[in-house]
Motif scaffolding. Sequence first.
Motif, PDB file in Angstrom:
ATOM      1  N   UNK A  38       0.695  -1.185   0.102  1.00  7.76           N
ATOM      2  CA  UNK A  38       0.033  -0.009  -0.049  1.00  7.76           C
ATOM      3  C   UNK A  38       0.900   1.171   0.023  1.00  7.76           C
ATOM      4  N   UNK A  39       0.681   2.183  -1.032  1.00 11.27           N
ATOM      5  CA  UNK A  39       1.315   3.284  -0.947  1.00 11.27           C
ATOM      6  C   UNK A  39       1.136   4.245   0.333  1.00 11.27           C
ATOM      7  N   UNK A  40       0.104   4.228   0.955  1.00 11.38           N
ATOM      8  CA  UNK A  40      -0.388   4.943   1.907  1.00 11.38           C
ATOM      9  C   UNK A  40       0.636   4.664   3.200  1.00 11.38           C
ATOM     10  N   UNK A  41       1.287   3.498   3.210  1.00 10.24           N
ATOM     11  CA  UNK A  41       2.084   3.130   4.156  1.00 10.24           C
ATOM     12  C   UNK A  41       3.425   3.955   4.229  1.00 10.24           C
ATOM     13  N   UNK A  42       3.797   4.255   3.053  1.00 17.12           N
ATOM     14  CA  UNK A  42       5.266   4.987   2.828  1.00 17.12           C
ATOM     15  C   UNK A  42       4.884   6.581   2.653  1.00 17.12           C
ATOM     16  N   UNK A  43       3.676   7.017   2.805  1.00 14.73           N
ATOM     17  CA  UNK A  43       3.284   8.579   2.609  1.00 14.73           C
ATOM     18  C   UNK A  43       3.904   8.921   3.927  1.00 14.73           C
ATOM     19  N   UNK A  44       4.489  10.197   4.199  1.00 17.57           N
ATOM     20  CA  UNK A  44       4.369  11.045   4.955  1.00 17.57           C
ATOM     21  C   UNK A  44       3.104  11.565   5.401  1.00 17.57           C
ATOM     22  N   UNK A  45       2.564  11.076   6.262  1.00 14.12           N
ATOM     23  CA  UNK A  45       1.148  11.333   6.787  1.00 14.12           C
ATOM     24  C   UNK A  45       0.864  12.431   7.658  1.00 14.12           C
ATOM     25  N   UNK A  46       0.598  13.585   7.258  1.00 14.63           N
ATOM     26  CA  UNK A  46       0.491  14.799   8.055  1.00 14.63           C
ATOM     27  C   UNK A  46      -0.766  14.945   8.769  1.00 14.63           C
ATOM     28  N   UNK A  47      -1.924  13.902   8.755  1.00 18.12           N
ATOM     29  CA  UNK A  47      -2.860  13.656   9.419  1.00 18.12           C
ATOM     30  C   UNK A  47      -2.489  12.919  10.925  1.00 18.12           C
ATOM     31  N   UNK A  48      -1.346  12.466  11.039  1.00 17.90           N
ATOM     32  CA  UNK A  48      -1.070  12.013  12.319  1.00 17.90           C
ATOM     33  C   UNK A  48      -0.037  13.108  13.135  1.00 17.90           C
ATOM     34  N   UNK A  49       0.419  14.206  12.403  1.00 18.91           N
ATOM     35  CA  UNK A  49       1.184  14.987  13.085  1.00 18.91           C
ATOM     36  C   UNK A  49       1.144  16.189  12.424  1.00 18.91           C
ATOM     37  N   UNK A 153       2.268  15.979  -3.323  1.00 18.61           N
ATOM     38  CA  UNK A 153       1.262  16.346  -2.428  1.00 18.61           C
ATOM     39  C   UNK A 153      -0.004  15.491  -2.373  1.00 18.61           C
ATOM     40  N   UNK A 154      -0.447  15.097  -1.410  1.00 19.62           N
ATOM     41  CA  UNK A 154      -1.916  14.275  -1.453  1.00 19.62           C
ATOM     42  C   UNK A 154      -2.715  15.052  -0.539  1.00 19.62           C
ATOM     43  N   UNK A 155      -3.897  15.369  -1.356  1.00 22.20           N
ATOM     44  CA  UNK A 155      -5.025  16.268  -0.792  1.00 22.20           C
ATOM     45  C   UNK A 155      -6.107  15.784  -0.410  1.00 22.20           C
ATOM     46  N   UNK A 156      -6.741  16.028   0.228  1.00 20.53           N
ATOM     47  CA  UNK A 156      -8.124  15.531   0.777  1.00 20.53           C
ATOM     48  C   UNK A 156      -9.328  16.776   0.546  1.00 20.53           C
ATOM     49  N   UNK A 157     -10.593  16.333  -0.043  1.00 27.39           N
ATOM     50  CA  UNK A 157     -11.256  17.369   0.137  1.00 27.39           C
ATOM     51  C   UNK A 157     -12.573  16.948   0.984  1.00 27.39           C
ATOM     52  N   UNK A 158     -12.647  17.464   2.123  1.00 26.19           N
ATOM     53  CA  UNK A 158     -13.594  17.119   3.093  1.00 26.19           C
ATOM     54  C   UNK A 158     -14.987  17.669   2.836  1.00 26.19           C
ATOM     55  N   UNK A 159     -14.928  18.666   1.937  1.00 20.77           N
ATOM     56  CA  UNK A 159     -16.317  19.148   1.392  1.00 20.77           C
ATOM     57  C   UNK A 159     -15.964  20.096   0.341  1.00 20.77           C
ATOM     58  N   UNK A 160     -16.846  20.745  -0.249  1.00 23.39           N
ATOM     59  CA  UNK A 160     -16.794  21.289  -1.811  1.00 23.39           C
ATOM     60  C   UNK A 160     -16.178  22.547  -1.500  1.00 23.39           C
ATOM     61  N   UNK A 161     -15.695  23.173  -0.156  1.00 23.39           N
ATOM     62  CA  UNK A 161     -15.328  24.519   0.089  1.00 23.39           C
ATOM     63  C   UNK A 161     -13.692  24.412   0.802  1.00 23.39           C
ATOM     64  N   UNK A 162     -13.318  23.311   0.751  1.00 22.91           N
ATOM     65  CA  UNK A 162     -12.286  23.193   1.600  1.00 22.91           C
ATOM     66  C   UNK A 162     -11.286  21.995   0.983  1.00 22.91           C
ATOM     67  N   UNK A 163      -9.970  22.104   1.014  1.00 20.76           N
ATOM     68  CA  UNK A 163      -9.157  21.121   0.585  1.00 20.76           C
ATOM     69  C   UNK A 163      -7.842  21.109   1.712  1.00 20.76           C
ATOM     70  N   UNK A 164      -7.219  20.272   1.956  1.00 23.53           N
ATOM     71  CA  UNK A 164      -6.127  20.283   2.895  1.00 23.53           C
ATOM     72  C   UNK A 164      -5.297  19.076   2.440  1.00 23.53           C
ATOM     73  N   UNK A 165      -4.034  19.431   2.657  1.00 17.92           N
ATOM     74  CA  UNK A 165      -2.684  18.715   2.445  1.00 17.92           C
ATOM     75  C   UNK A 165      -2.606  17.500   3.389  1.00 17.92           C
ATOM     76  N   UNK A 166      -3.018  16.207   3.018  1.00 21.81           N
ATOM     77  CA  UNK A 166      -3.037  15.319   4.284  1.00 21.81           C
ATOM     78  C   UNK A 166      -1.607  14.352   4.177  1.00 21.81           C
ATOM     79  N   UNK A 167      -0.785  14.529   3.116  1.00 22.98           N
ATOM     80  CA  UNK A 167       0.306  13.762   3.170  1.00 22.98           C
ATOM     81  C   UNK A 167       1.346  14.194   1.830  1.00 22.98           C
TER      82      UNK A 167
END
Length: 205
Positions: A38-49, A153-167
């Motif tokens: 899984x790629x997620x295992x080697x991503x620098x995960x900014x959701x964890x810190x 950079x890996x981005x997440x879109x929690x809703x239509x008005x926001x996006x954030x860098x997750x990793x």
Amino acid sequence: MVNKRKRFTPLAQSTLKEGVDLRLVDVGSIPHISRHGPAIEVMTDLRKGYALTIGKEIQIDRASGLMSDLGIRFLVVTDNGHRLLGLLSLADILSEKPVRLVRERRLLHSQILVEDVMVPIDNLYIMELNEVSKATAGKVFETLKGAGRQYAIVIDRPDNDHQQVSGIFSTAELARRLGAEYHSPPVSRSFAEIEFGNIETEIAA
């Protein structure tokens, strides 16, 4: 009413075996990951810190000292509003960029700023978290290598008005973990040997 709180049970304390040396983990001995992992295992995960950030107006000498002290390879560059501007790595600082700036702008090396050598956001490969969550490490590596990008950079879109860098993905780090061939940007020997000692051998690994 009697408050029946569950009794806290501490973890048992272990003991050291007599005559056996206690050593730190050898980073070089960490096993390679599979290309199919899984790629997620080697991503620098900014959701964890929290990501370690720096301003674009900081001198690269200070930035490199900070990275060296903390044992990290890159910093996230943000503005005062915590908006992502780019990434700065030791590889960027030790590249030909500072040498070229000294020659072309007639600057002192101490006058070069983070914004002069960072990888701006426009040059970062952008991936969606929902896609990365289903991708393999090998697929992410080959994507970045084929696109000629150092970072994604890996981005997440929690809703239509926001996006954030997750990793964040580093192509060089993916190559190291996969045991794959990857040629990092060339290191400038002139400044590297004088100011950073052997640190360039670490970032090239």
